[in-house]
Design an enzyme around this catalytic site. Structure first.
Site: not given
Ligand code: 13P
Length: 252
Positions: A9, A11, A97, A99, A169, A175, A215
């Site tokens: 992803n 982003k 997601h 976010e 997740e 992150g 992560s």
């Molecule tokens: P990270 O791997 O940067 O923690 O992000 C995970 C994520 O949100 C994948 O959709």
């Protein structure tokens, strides 16, 4: 046998030139891999989807969108519909997601509509869900995850699940550099599968790929992917680095 999937992803990162470079870099890293029963997915921003699709035509890599609007069409300035994505060749869309849930206030009800719109347009939904840190601290994590699953997906019929991929997740691990332990991931994935079996049947539960996201890095991928109910990962930061993304694919 359900598929193993490693999905990146991206982003809201990287422009079109960087997209070309990253795809070339990943290709170079993984070209010698003999992948069996494994899918590799990348998810660039909308504006770079066409470029990514063109550059992955001959490749094992598939391209997913990161989001879309639930309406068929209409006065929704700045939004992108399922039909628009499908018409350029997109086959999967990430929905829900954290976010999107947090910053764009996407509720379970909206996400349920988005999932339906994805499926009605013949695409696959990669449905994300997971608890906040406060949910885990208060011991509500199972309840929260179960209700996200029920509210977002349980309007579907069992046949629809051939076009559903799940991504657990935990928000506290996104992150942050913090990862759920392999045991915590396994425990939640097993609960998700059990919930699917109770609502639908064992066949549905056994056939849906459940990815872990939060992560995942080359250093921890092996251990996380070794768990029985973890079928792969949805990778954020590490998917922007060809060598790291390749190492995670290798770990699957
Ligand atoms: P990270 O791997 O940067 O923690 O992000 C995970 C994520 O949100 C994948 O959709």
């Amino acid at each position: 046998m359900r598929k193993k999937i490693v999905a990146g992803n991206w982003k809201m990162n990287i422009n079109v030139n960087e997209t070309r470079t990253l795809i070339a870099g990943i290709h170079q890293e993984i070209e010698a891999f003999q992948l069996q029963n494994t899918r590799v997915v990348i998810s660039p921003s909308h504006i770079n989807l066409s470029t990514a699709l063109a550059l992955t035509k001959e490749s094992i890599m598939e391209v997913a969108a990161q989001n879309m609007h639930q309406a068929k069409n209409g006065a929704f300035t700045g939004e992108v519909s399922a039909d628009m994505l499908q018409s350029i060749g997109v086959q999967s869309v990430i929905i829900g997601h954290s976010e999107r849930r947090e910053y764009f206030k996407e509720t379970d009800a909206i996400l349920a509509e988005k999932v339906s719109a994805v499926l009605e347009n013949g695409m696959e939904a990669i449905f994300c869900f997971g608890e906040l840190l406060e949910d885990r601290k208060s011991g509500n994590h199972f309840k929260v995850v179960k209700s996200q699953l029920q509210n977002g997906l349980f309007h579907l019929e069992s046949k629809d699940f051939k076009n559903i991929v799940l991504a657990y997740e935990p928000v506290w691990a996104i992150g942050t550099g913090e990862t759920a332990s392999p045991e915590q991931a396994q425990e939640m994935h097993a609960l998700i599968r059990k919930t699917l079996a109770e609502k639908y049947n064992q066949e549905v539960a056994d056939s849906v790929s459940i990815l872990y996201g939060g992560s995942v890095k080359p250093a921890n991928a092996n251990e996380i992917f070794s768990k029985e109910d973890v079928d792969g990962g949805l990778i954020g930061g590490a998917s922007l680095k060809p060598a790291d993304f390749a190492a995670i694919i290798k770990a699957i």
